[in-house]
Design a protein around this motif. Structure first.
Motif, PDB file in Angstrom:
ATOM      1  N   ALA A 114     -58.798  59.296  41.996  1.00  0.00           N
ATOM      2  CA  ALA A 114     -59.018  57.942  41.487  1.00  0.00           C
ATOM      3  C   ALA A 114     -57.967  57.003  42.051  1.00  0.00           C
ATOM      4  O   ALA A 114     -56.780  57.341  42.115  1.00  0.00           O
ATOM      5  N   SER A 115     -58.405  55.827  42.470  1.00  0.00           N
ATOM      6  CA  SER A 115     -57.476  54.844  43.016  1.00  0.00           C
ATOM      7  C   SER A 115     -57.923  53.448  42.600  1.00  0.00           C
ATOM      8  O   SER A 115     -59.015  53.251  42.089  1.00  0.00           O
ATOM      9  N   GLY A 116     -57.040  52.481  42.859  1.00  0.00           N
ATOM     10  CA  GLY A 116     -57.359  51.105  42.516  1.00  0.00           C
ATOM     11  C   GLY A 116     -56.567  50.636  41.318  1.00  0.00           C
ATOM     12  O   GLY A 116     -55.449  51.078  41.077  1.00  0.00           O
ATOM     13  N   SER A 117     -57.145  49.727  40.563  1.00  0.00           N
ATOM     14  CA  SER A 117     -56.482  49.148  39.403  1.00  0.00           C
ATOM     15  C   SER A 117     -56.573  50.105  38.218  1.00  0.00           C
ATOM     16  O   SER A 117     -57.578  50.165  37.520  1.00  0.00           O
ATOM     17  N   ILE A 118     -55.489  50.851  38.009  1.00  0.00           N
ATOM     18  CA  ILE A 118     -55.465  51.830  36.921  1.00  0.00           C
ATOM     19  C   ILE A 118     -54.186  51.653  36.125  1.00  0.00           C
ATOM     20  O   ILE A 118     -53.097  51.830  36.662  1.00  0.00           O
ATOM     21  N   PHE A 119     -54.324  51.300  34.860  1.00  0.00           N
ATOM     22  CA  PHE A 119     -53.156  51.243  33.983  1.00  0.00           C
ATOM     23  C   PHE A 119     -52.912  52.606  33.349  1.00  0.00           C
ATOM     24  O   PHE A 119     -51.807  53.113  33.319  1.00  0.00           O
ATOM     25  N   SER A 120     -53.983  53.193  32.844  1.00  0.00           N
ATOM     26  CA  SER A 120     -53.867  54.534  32.263  1.00  0.00           C
ATOM     27  C   SER A 120     -55.222  55.225  32.315  1.00  0.00           C
ATOM     28  O   SER A 120     -56.262  54.573  32.355  1.00  0.00           O
ATOM     29  N   ILE A 121     -55.168  56.542  32.334  1.00  0.00           N
ATOM     30  CA  ILE A 121     -56.384  57.354  32.340  1.00  0.00           C
ATOM     31  C   ILE A 121     -56.462  58.128  31.034  1.00  0.00           C
ATOM     32  O   ILE A 121     -55.507  58.806  30.655  1.00  0.00           O
ATOM     33  N   ASN A 122     -57.585  58.027  30.358  1.00  0.00           N
ATOM     34  CA  ASN A 122     -57.770  58.748  29.104  1.00  0.00           C
ATOM     35  C   ASN A 122     -58.292  60.157  29.325  1.00  0.00           C
ATOM     36  O   ASN A 122     -57.868  61.093  28.672  1.00  0.00           O
ATOM     37  N   SER A 123     -59.237  60.277  30.241  1.00  0.00           N
ATOM     38  CA  SER A 123     -59.799  61.599  30.515  1.00  0.00           C
ATOM     39  C   SER A 123     -60.428  61.605  31.897  1.00  0.00           C
ATOM     40  O   SER A 123     -60.773  60.560  32.445  1.00  0.00           O
ATOM     41  N   ALA A 174     -67.049  70.113  32.503  1.00  0.00           N
ATOM     42  CA  ALA A 174     -65.662  70.319  32.082  1.00  0.00           C
ATOM     43  C   ALA A 174     -64.952  68.975  32.046  1.00  0.00           C
ATOM     44  O   ALA A 174     -65.294  68.062  32.803  1.00  0.00           O
ATOM     45  N   SER A 175     -63.971  68.863  31.169  1.00  0.00           N
ATOM     46  CA  SER A 175     -63.184  67.638  31.096  1.00  0.00           C
ATOM     47  C   SER A 175     -61.776  67.967  30.640  1.00  0.00           C
ATOM     48  O   SER A 175     -61.523  69.021  30.053  1.00  0.00           O
ATOM     49  N   ILE A 176     -60.878  67.029  30.943  1.00  0.00           N
ATOM     50  CA  ILE A 176     -59.483  67.187  30.547  1.00  0.00           C
ATOM     51  C   ILE A 176     -58.969  65.835  30.112  1.00  0.00           C
ATOM     52  O   ILE A 176     -59.196  64.827  30.784  1.00  0.00           O
ATOM     53  N   THR A 177     -58.295  65.795  28.971  1.00  0.00           N
ATOM     54  CA  THR A 177     -57.757  64.531  28.486  1.00  0.00           C
ATOM     55  C   THR A 177     -56.357  64.325  29.054  1.00  0.00           C
ATOM     56  O   THR A 177     -55.759  65.229  29.630  1.00  0.00           O
ATOM     57  N   SER A 178     -55.842  63.121  28.824  1.00  0.00           N
ATOM     58  CA  SER A 178     -54.562  62.769  29.432  1.00  0.00           C
ATOM     59  C   SER A 178     -53.393  63.434  28.751  1.00  0.00           C
ATOM     60  O   SER A 178     -52.330  63.558  29.331  1.00  0.00           O
TER      61      SER A 178
END
Length: 130
Positions: A24-33, A49-53
Motif C-alpha cells: 500500500a502506498s500514497g496518502s496513508i495516516f494509519s492502517i486498521n487492517s 485471511a486478515s490481520i489488524t494493526s
C-alpha cells in the motif's frame, strides 16, 4: 489516494506453495487492517485471511482471521514499515483456484482521523492444477 499493488499469483500444482504480496502506498495516516479476499467463477467473494494493526507501537501484532477452508495451510503477515501484507499459501488445492484481491482499511488523513475507507487491489490470479 491509496494505491495497492499486488504480486505473487500464478499457476502451481496441487500441494505446492505461493506467496502473495500487497503493498500500500500514497496518502496513508494509519492502517486498521489488511487482508485477502478471493473470488472463484460462479462463487461469492469470500474473506480468506486478515490481520489488524494491533497496538500503537510498530512491534505490536494485531489479531488474525482465517477462513475455515484455509486454516493450517495459509499464513498472513504484515510488514508495518513497508505497509505490505503477505499471504503464504501452502498445501494448495484445486479449490483454492480464484482471483485473490487485497483489501486495506485505512485512514488516509490525520486531519480527518475518524474517516476510514476500504481500498482494493486489482486482483491476482491463483490457479492450482496439475
Amino acid at each position: 489516494q491509496v494505491q495497492l499493488v499486488e504480486s505473487g499469483g500464478g499457476l502451481v500444482q496441487p500441494g505446492g506453495s505461493l506467496r502473495l504480496s500487497c503493498a500500500a502506498s500514497g496518502s496513508i495516516f494509519s492502517i486498521n487492517s489488511m487482508g485477502w479476499y478471493r473470488q472463484a467463477p460462479g462463487k461469492q467473494r469470500e474473506l480468506v485471511a486478515s490481520i489488524t494493526s494491533g497496538g500503537i507501537t510498530d512491534t505490536s501484532e494485531g489479531s488474525t482471521y482465517y477462513a475455515d477452508s484455509v486454516k493450517g495451510r495459509f499464513a498472513i503477515s504484515r510488514d508495518k514499515e513497508k505497509n505490505t501484507v503477505y499471504l503464504q499459501m501452502n498445501s494448495l488445492k484445486p479449490e483454492d483456484t480464484a482471483v485473490y484481491v487485497c483489501n486495506v482499511n485505512a485512514v488516509p488523513n490525520k486531519s480527518t482521523w475518524w474517516q476510514e475507507f476500504d481500498y482494493w487491489g486489482q486482483g491476482t490470479q491463483v490457479t492450482v492444477s496439475s
